[in-house]
Design a protein around this motif. Structure first.
Motif, PDB file in Angstrom:
ATOM      1  N   PRO A 196       0.817  -1.224   0.000  1.00 38.30           N
ATOM      2  CA  PRO A 196       0.000   0.000   0.000  1.00 38.30           C
ATOM      3  C   PRO A 196       0.845   1.267   0.000  1.00 38.30           C
ATOM      4  N   ASN A 197       2.153   1.123   0.294  1.00 41.74           N
ATOM      5  CA  ASN A 197       3.021   2.306   0.430  1.00 41.74           C
ATOM      6  C   ASN A 197       4.340   2.113  -0.307  1.00 41.74           C
ATOM      7  N   GLU A 200       7.192   4.797   0.294  1.00 46.06           N
ATOM      8  CA  GLU A 200       7.846   4.733   1.599  1.00 46.06           C
ATOM      9  C   GLU A 200       8.823   3.573   1.674  1.00 46.06           C
TER      10      GLU A 200
END
Length: 231
Positions: A196-197, A200
């Motif tokens: 989802p990231n 990051e």
């Protein structure tokens, strides 16, 4: 009687001046048109306008089926491997040679392949570049860093339950996440489960350690990156 002498208009002078003025205006117009046209027509335009060195010109591989047909996509991805004597393969060998000459002073450990927008062929270029460099005897790792639209696992018929995302998320050694391919000299680190990231994960401290291990175990690490404009 004295004959009349015409003083004005001086036809020859006017005609000559008009020709010179028309020639100058044509030159100015041609200069303006040439500089107003910002379209890229050839690879030499890229070098002139952007100041970057063109490393190679790659032909477009024709589609054999419908758009996004998995089998057609796989044939294009492995075009050099399947057609080593083709003009496309020779273009990739030229690209490989130019890349290797770039690394004479400083070895080329990492290479990132990207494009301006999606669906412009960057994954196909990354795969065929990896194949061409492996053919020269180098040990290549192809990394799928596009974590939003991954497809390398499908092209190479590999498992997609592990890869770059699992290595960055849970750690461990590279051989737990890296998979061998059917192309000699080319290993794959596919995306793995879509995180989802992704931004990051790629900007984390763990990525620096992962990258260091990649560079230690492979001659060249090639990253299939997301397109630069949407991401």
């Amino acid at each position: 009687s004295v004959g009349a002498v015409q003083v004005r208009p001086r036809r020859l002078l006017v005609l000559g001046g008009s020709l010179v003025l028309a020639f100058l205006l044509a030159l100015i117009l041609a200069f303006l048109v040439e500089n107003a046209d910002i379209r890229i027509r050839s690879w030499s335009d890229l070098e002139d306008r952007l100041g970057f060195k063109v490393l190679g010109v790659l032909p477009v591989i024709a589609r054999e089926g419908k758009h996004n047909n998995p089998e057609d996509m796989r044939n294009r991805d492995f075009y050099m491997h399947l057609n080593p004597s083709s003009g496309v393969a020779e273009s990739y060998r030229t690209l490989r040679t130019n890349l290797l000459f770039m690394g004479t002073d400083r070895p080329l450990h990492t290479l990132l392949v990207t494009s301006a927008a999606p669906s412009e062929g960057k994954s196909t270029v990354a795969i065929n570049t990896a194949v061409s460099m492996a053919a020269s005897g180098k040990k290549i790792l192809l990394v799928e860093a596009d974590m939003r639209r991954p497809r390398l696992a499908k092209s190479f018929h590999l498992e997609d339950d592990r890869g770059l995302s699992t290595w960055l998320a849970v750690g461990g050694k590279g051989d737990e996440h890296i998979q061998s391919s059917s192309v000699p000299g080319v290993d794959l680190l596919v995306c793995g489960p879509i995180p989802p990231n992704p931004a990051e994960l790629l900007h984390s401290k763990r990525f620096e350690a992962v990258l260091a291990e990649m560079k230690e175990n492979y001659d060249t690490v090639i990253f299939d990156s997301p397109p630069v404009l949407p991401v």
